[in-house]
Design an enzyme around this catalytic site. Structure first.
Site, PDB file in Angstrom:
ATOM      1  N   ARG A 169       0.839  -1.205   0.000  1.00 50.16           N
ATOM      2  CA  ARG A 169       0.000   0.000   0.000  1.00 50.16           C
ATOM      3  C   ARG A 169       0.874   1.255   0.000  1.00 50.16           C
ATOM      4  O   ARG A 169       1.564   1.539   0.974  1.00 50.16           O
ATOM      5  CB  ARG A 169      -0.932   0.011   1.220  1.00 50.16           C
ATOM      6  CG  ARG A 169      -1.810   1.253   1.277  1.00 50.16           C
ATOM      7  CD  ARG A 169      -3.004   1.099   2.218  1.00 50.16           C
ATOM      8  NE  ARG A 169      -2.643   1.064   3.621  1.00 50.16           N
ATOM      9  CZ  ARG A 169      -3.531   1.161   4.613  1.00 50.16           C
ATOM     10  NH1 ARG A 169      -4.838   1.281   4.348  1.00 50.16           N
ATOM     11  NH2 ARG A 169      -3.138   1.109   5.874  1.00 50.16           N
ATOM     12  N   ASP A 453      -3.582   3.357  14.013  1.00 51.38           N
ATOM     13  CA  ASP A 453      -2.771   3.927  12.938  1.00 51.38           C
ATOM     14  C   ASP A 453      -3.316   5.311  12.617  1.00 51.38           C
ATOM     15  O   ASP A 453      -4.137   5.845  13.360  1.00 51.38           O
ATOM     16  CB  ASP A 453      -2.718   3.000  11.720  1.00 51.38           C
ATOM     17  CG  ASP A 453      -4.064   2.864  11.001  1.00 51.38           C
ATOM     18  OD1 ASP A 453      -5.024   3.588  11.342  1.00 51.38           O
ATOM     19  OD2 ASP A 453      -4.143   2.033  10.079  1.00 51.38           O
TER      20      ASP A 453
END
Length: 539
Positions: A169, A453
């Site tokens: 990603r 996150d």
């Protein structure tokens, strides 16, 4: 007269790193420079379009499926390309940053896929950007090992047939990479991450029987998916591999993308692998886009917004139906629990919740789901094994019973829950703790037994902002105000100082994190992304 040679990328304001020359080769930087020349102007136009669309939502307080793409949705004849063998079974995916220890543990975890993350689970320090690339290449070359200096424990890769398939990603379109510039202009972080990885590893992965596979974050429209598709076409031609080798899974983690799922798959149809339901960023996107919409768009505490909430249920069921109609994988959301090494009862309760969540996803038709910790892999695996058996996926389950109206996706007021004072305290506590770690270069952080996150930090600060601007009254009678947020933040900072001691507190970035959280939570001009002002402070 011959044309002048094109400018080359400059490495700016960056301390040299060990073995960086293996990543930052002249040929790799020339490829990234070409991506930048070809595609950054369109990326800039699409970022401007985001702002225009946000202004339209502010004016109307609604969203709908696009009339101009109705023909794409109505045409039942098209499907995405068949999944390659390495991505056909995705029943459990583990996520995490690309540091050396995580690279080994994720590949060895027993999950089918590892989302190797340069985005929300990675603070984009120059070291993380460059050495993360090096770690992945070392893993593919089987020259990676790691010895933990604190525990003395050694880590090494299992046999090749036991390793997870990597889906990488890159950063979202909004972020720049200030250390790589062309003619004084920073290259988008997405092009740096994608370009370096693809250039070095596309052929290497093909030789391993896999391929260059990607997760695309923060996508807001099918036009952004079209840009990625054009990048894939260009990149495959550039390095001389067959068209359609790249596969991309798009995170449906913005409210606007939820209205364009079919169009996103259509734009990427030769390269599409599936869609994923990204919960925290999705809620953040709802707050961001409907922040002027009044009381009916006010979210309760983040932990009260479960995946069984009617508007979240509409989103996930539409995602499964859309993917399976078009032959794509539908990947479920994150189980973020981090097991406690000290409290078996905490683990027991959490594992039961994870099991219920994964059972629901498997029974709803998802083909796989995410976990944040290796200990959760067997739990999620059992849930999907029970439904799939020997089948690699359940794309044959078309979910034609699902019907979602435009208003269902934004029916926030169907949720029977309200913001609480404890919710405010938790948002502040998580926000300060996460931002402090991020400023030290850590993007994935265990806080209160959950893996946090950047997406969870975004929902934390967005909820503080929303509650203050909506003049929410908590159950204890207190109004959500800037002064209350400052008071709670000061108390939290003092509690952290008490908990960790003066020396550790001073060595950290706690005051800076406190100030930044209040900045993005209290400014009247809502920052599009917390990571934009944070990146200015990341050194």
């Amino acid at each position: 007269m011959s044309a002048p040679a094109p400018s080359t990328l400059a490495i700016v304001d960056a301390e040299p790193l060990p073995r960086q020359e293996e990543v930052l080769t002249d040929a790799a930087l020339a490829f990234v420079a070409e991506l930048h020349r070809q595609f950054t102007p369109r990326r800039n136009e699409l970022l401007a379009r985001r702002g225009e669309r946000r202004a339209e939502i502010a004016r109307t307080s609604t969203l709908d499926f696009l009339p101009e793409t109705a023909a794409v949705r109505a045409d039942d004849s098209w499907k995405v390309a068949p999944a390659p063998a390495a991505l056909n079974d995705r029943r459990v995916e583990i996520t995490g940053p690309t540091d050396r220890k995580m690279t080994i543990n994720a590949l060895n975890s027993g999950a089918k896929v590892w989302l190797a993350d340069f985005e929300d689970a990675s603070a984009p320090t120059w070291e993380n950007v460059v050495l993360g690339q090096l770690n992945l290449t070392d893993a593919y070359e089987r020259r990676i090992d790691f010895s933990d200096p604190r525990s003395g424990k050694s880590y090494a890769l299992k046999s090749a047939d036991e390793l997870a398939t990597v889906v990488m990603r890159p950063r979202g379109w909004h972020l720049e990479e200030r250390h790589l510039q062309l003619d004084g202009v920073s290259v988008p972080g997405a092009l740096v991450d994608f370009g370096l990885y693809f250039f070095h590893n596309a052929q290497r992965l093909i030789d391993l029987g896999k391929g260059p596979y990607f997760y695309l974050p923060k996508t807001e429209s099918h036009l952004e998916a079209r840009l990625w598709n054009d990048i894939f076409v260009f990149a495959q031609d550039y390095v001389g591999i067959p068209q359609g080798t790249v596969r991309a899974t798009v995170l449906i983690e913005t409210i606007t993308a939820a209205y364009e799922m079919e169009e996103i798959l259509y734009e990427l149809r030769d390269h599409a692998a599936g869609l994923n339901a990204g919960r925290w960023d999705y809620l953040f996107s709802i707050v961001k886009n409907f922040r002027d919409g009044g009381a009916k768009f006010v979210l309760p505490d983040r932990n009260a917004v479960t995946m069984t909430a009617p508007f979240m249920r509409a989103y996930t069921e539409l995602l499964v139906r859309t993917c399976h109609k078009r032959g794509a994988h539908a990947i479920g959301g994150m189980a973020a629990f981090i097991p406690s090494r000290r409290d078996a009862e905490v683990n027991k309760v959490a594992f039961e919740k994870v099991k219920a969540d994964k059972d629901r996803e498997a029974n709803d038709g998802f083909d796989g789901s995410w976990v944040a910790h290796p200990d959760l892999v067997p739990i999620a695996l059992a849930s999907f094994d029970a439904v799939l058996g020997e089948k690699p996926n359940q794309k044959d389950r078309l979910r034609e019973d699902v019907s979602v109206a435009p208003g269902d996706l934004i029916a926030i007021d169907t949720l029977d829950a309200s913001p609480t004072y404890d919710g405010l305290r938790n948002a502040v506590a998580v926000g300060i703790r996460y931002i402090e770690a991020w400023l030290r270069g850590l993007g994935a952080v265990a806080i209160f037994n959950l893996m946090e996150d950047a997406a969870t930090a975004e929902i934390s600060r967005s909820q503080i902002w929303q509650w203050i601007n909506a003049d929410v009254v908590f159950e204890n009678g207190e109004h959500a105000t800037a002064d209350l947020a400052r008071k709670v933040a000061a108390e939290e900072l003092a509690a952290i100082r008490e908990e960790i001691g003066e020396e550790t507190f001073t060595a950290g970035k706690w005051q800076q994190a406190h100030d930044l959280l209040l900045q993005v939570s209290l400014d009247q001009n809502y920052a599009d992304f917390l990571t934009l002002p944070a990146y200015e402070q990341l050194r």
